[in-house]
Design a protein around this motif. Structure first.
Motif, PDB file in Angstrom:
ATOM      1  N   ALA A   1       0.838  -1.200   0.000  1.00  0.00           N
ATOM      2  CA  ALA A   1       0.000   0.000   0.000  1.00  0.00           C
ATOM      3  C   ALA A   1       0.873   1.249   0.000  1.00  0.00           C
ATOM      4  O   ALA A   1       0.514   2.270  -0.587  1.00  0.00           O
ATOM      5  N   LYS A   2       2.057   1.133   0.637  1.00  0.00           N
ATOM      6  CA  LYS A   2       2.964   2.282   0.685  1.00  0.00           C
ATOM      7  C   LYS A   2       3.471   2.622  -0.712  1.00  0.00           C
ATOM      8  O   LYS A   2       3.508   3.783  -1.103  1.00  0.00           O
ATOM      9  N   GLU A   3       3.843   1.601  -1.492  1.00  0.00           N
ATOM     10  CA  GLU A   3       4.311   1.836  -2.857  1.00  0.00           C
ATOM     11  C   GLU A   3       3.209   2.440  -3.712  1.00  0.00           C
ATOM     12  O   GLU A   3       3.458   3.335  -4.513  1.00  0.00           O
ATOM     13  N   ASP A   4       1.981   1.949  -3.530  1.00  0.00           N
ATOM     14  CA  ASP A   4       0.853   2.486  -4.283  1.00  0.00           C
ATOM     15  C   ASP A   4       0.613   3.948  -3.937  1.00  0.00           C
ATOM     16  O   ASP A   4       0.334   4.768  -4.811  1.00  0.00           O
ATOM     17  N   SER A   5       0.715   4.299  -2.651  1.00  0.00           N
ATOM     18  CA  SER A   5       0.477   5.681  -2.255  1.00  0.00           C
ATOM     19  C   SER A   5       1.573   6.602  -2.771  1.00  0.00           C
ATOM     20  O   SER A   5       1.316   7.735  -3.153  1.00  0.00           O
ATOM     21  N   VAL A   6       2.830   6.116  -2.809  1.00  0.00           N
ATOM     22  CA  VAL A   6       3.926   6.918  -3.344  1.00  0.00           C
ATOM     23  C   VAL A   6       3.711   7.176  -4.831  1.00  0.00           C
ATOM     24  O   VAL A   6       3.889   8.296  -5.309  1.00  0.00           O
ATOM     25  N   LYS A   7       3.302   6.139  -5.578  1.00  0.00           N
ATOM     26  CA  LYS A   7       3.023   6.305  -7.004  1.00  0.00           C
ATOM     27  C   LYS A   7       1.888   7.300  -7.214  1.00  0.00           C
ATOM     28  O   LYS A   7       1.933   8.129  -8.121  1.00  0.00           O
ATOM     29  N   GLU A   8       0.865   7.209  -6.366  1.00  0.00           N
ATOM     30  CA  GLU A   8      -0.290   8.100  -6.505  1.00  0.00           C
ATOM     31  C   GLU A   8       0.106   9.542  -6.232  1.00  0.00           C
ATOM     32  O   GLU A   8      -0.316  10.455  -6.941  1.00  0.00           O
ATOM     33  N   VAL A   9       0.945   9.768  -5.231  1.00  0.00           N
ATOM     34  CA  VAL A   9       1.401  11.114  -4.911  1.00  0.00           C
ATOM     35  C   VAL A   9       2.203  11.689  -6.068  1.00  0.00           C
ATOM     36  O   VAL A   9       2.031  12.845  -6.459  1.00  0.00           O
ATOM     37  N   LYS A  10       3.105  10.886  -6.659  1.00  0.00           N
ATOM     38  CA  LYS A  10       3.909  11.345  -7.797  1.00  0.00           C
ATOM     39  C   LYS A  10       3.029  11.706  -8.976  1.00  0.00           C
ATOM     40  O   LYS A  10       3.247  12.706  -9.647  1.00  0.00           O
ATOM     41  N   GLN A  11       2.005  10.872  -9.241  1.00  0.00           N
ATOM     42  CA  GLN A  11       1.109  11.154 -10.353  1.00  0.00           C
ATOM     43  C   GLN A  11       0.317  12.426 -10.099  1.00  0.00           C
ATOM     44  O   GLN A  11       0.087  13.216 -11.012  1.00  0.00           O
ATOM     45  N   ASN A  12      -0.106  12.648  -8.860  1.00  0.00           N
ATOM     46  CA  ASN A  12      -0.847  13.861  -8.531  1.00  0.00           C
ATOM     47  C   ASN A  12       0.016  15.101  -8.704  1.00  0.00           C
ATOM     48  O   ASN A  12      -0.444  16.126  -9.190  1.00  0.00           O
ATOM     49  N   LYS A  13       1.297  15.011  -8.297  1.00  0.00           N
ATOM     50  CA  LYS A  13       2.197  16.154  -8.463  1.00  0.00           C
ATOM     51  C   LYS A  13       2.399  16.472  -9.931  1.00  0.00           C
ATOM     52  O   LYS A  13       2.403  17.633 -10.327  1.00  0.00           O
ATOM     53  N   LEU A  14       2.590  15.438 -10.753  1.00  0.00           N
ATOM     54  CA  LEU A  14       2.760  15.671 -12.189  1.00  0.00           C
ATOM     55  C   LEU A  14       1.517  16.283 -12.788  1.00  0.00           C
ATOM     56  O   LEU A  14       1.603  17.160 -13.649  1.00  0.00           O
ATOM     57  N   ALA A  15       0.350  15.837 -12.355  1.00  0.00           N
ATOM     58  CA  ALA A  15      -0.906  16.367 -12.883  1.00  0.00           C
ATOM     59  C   ALA A  15      -1.066  17.835 -12.509  1.00  0.00           C
ATOM     60  O   ALA A  15      -1.604  18.628 -13.289  1.00  0.00           O
ATOM     61  N   GLU A  16      -0.599  18.215 -11.318  1.00  0.00           N
ATOM     62  CA  GLU A  16      -0.715  19.603 -10.891  1.00  0.00           C
ATOM     63  C   GLU A  16       0.274  20.504 -11.618  1.00  0.00           C
ATOM     64  O   GLU A  16       0.000  21.663 -11.864  1.00  0.00           O
ATOM     65  N   GLU A  17       1.439  19.964 -11.968  1.00  0.00           N
ATOM     66  CA  GLU A  17       2.480  20.774 -12.587  1.00  0.00           C
ATOM     67  C   GLU A  17       2.252  20.986 -14.071  1.00  0.00           C
ATOM     68  O   GLU A  17       2.668  21.988 -14.613  1.00  0.00           O
ATOM     69  N   GLU A  18       1.606  20.055 -14.744  1.00  0.00           N
ATOM     70  CA  GLU A  18       1.433  20.154 -16.185  1.00  0.00           C
ATOM     71  C   GLU A  18      -0.024  20.422 -16.546  1.00  0.00           C
ATOM     72  O   GLU A  18      -0.936  20.017 -15.848  1.00  0.00           O
ATOM     73  N   THR A  19      -0.182  21.111 -17.648  1.00  0.00           N
ATOM     74  CA  THR A  19      -1.512  21.324 -18.202  1.00  0.00           C
ATOM     75  C   THR A  19      -1.395  21.227 -19.714  1.00  0.00           C
ATOM     76  O   THR A  19      -0.304  21.352 -20.263  1.00  0.00           O
ATOM     77  N   THR A  20      -2.486  20.966 -20.353  1.00  0.00           N
ATOM     78  CA  THR A  20      -2.454  20.865 -21.805  1.00  0.00           C
ATOM     79  C   THR A  20      -3.090  22.102 -22.419  1.00  0.00           C
ATOM     80  O   THR A  20      -3.954  22.746 -21.824  1.00  0.00           O
ATOM     81  N   TYR A  21      -2.632  22.436 -23.612  1.00  0.00           N
ATOM     82  CA  TYR A  21      -3.179  23.560 -24.357  1.00  0.00           C
ATOM     83  C   TYR A  21      -3.091  23.218 -25.830  1.00  0.00           C
ATOM     84  O   TYR A  21      -1.999  22.947 -26.334  1.00  0.00           O
ATOM     85  N   PRO A  22      -4.214  23.204 -26.497  1.00  0.00           N
ATOM     86  CA  PRO A  22      -4.179  22.856 -27.925  1.00  0.00           C
ATOM     87  C   PRO A  22      -3.494  23.958 -28.736  1.00  0.00           C
ATOM     88  O   PRO A  22      -3.666  25.142 -28.478  1.00  0.00           O
ATOM     89  N   LEU A  23      -2.711  23.543 -29.696  1.00  0.00           N
ATOM     90  CA  LEU A  23      -1.980  24.489 -30.526  1.00  0.00           C
ATOM     91  C   LEU A  23      -2.241  24.147 -31.982  1.00  0.00           C
ATOM     92  O   LEU A  23      -1.997  23.031 -32.418  1.00  0.00           O
TER      93      LEU A  23
END
Length: 89
Positions: free
Chosen positions: A32-54
């Motif tokens: 469960a600890k590994e799963d939570s670490v992966k989830e935290v990393k994915q959440n951080k990446l989702a917060e840092e990046e956004t998409t914009y159509p070009l």
């Protein structure tokens, strides 16, 4: 025939019957600890990046792809570097 790993597709699927013997079972037992670490990393990446159509002309995109291939970087990296230089971001 080569074995395939299709994740959890064979779990709770009675229709695969004898065919499921051809597939590898998905790896179980992650903590469960590994799963939570992966989830935290994915959440951080989702917060840092956004998409914009070009929208680009086909000729401009083709030129960017050629230039990116020559420099060994992706079109996205090429565009971002130009924007950062132009606007001092």
């Amino acid at each position: 025939m080569a074995k395939k790993n299709l994740g959890d597709i064979e779990d709770n699927n009675k229709n695969l019957g004898g065919v499921s013997a051809l597939f590898n079972s998905p790896v179980k037992g992650t903590s469960a600890k590994e799963d939570s670490v992966k989830e935290v990393k994915q959440n951080k990446l989702a917060e840092e990046e956004t998409t914009y159509p070009l929208r680009l002309r086909k000729s401009a995109l083709k030129a960017l792809k050629i230039l990116g291939a020559q420099k060994g970087i992706t079109v996205k990296e090429l565009i971002l570097s130009v924007i950062e230089k132009e606007y001092d971001l």
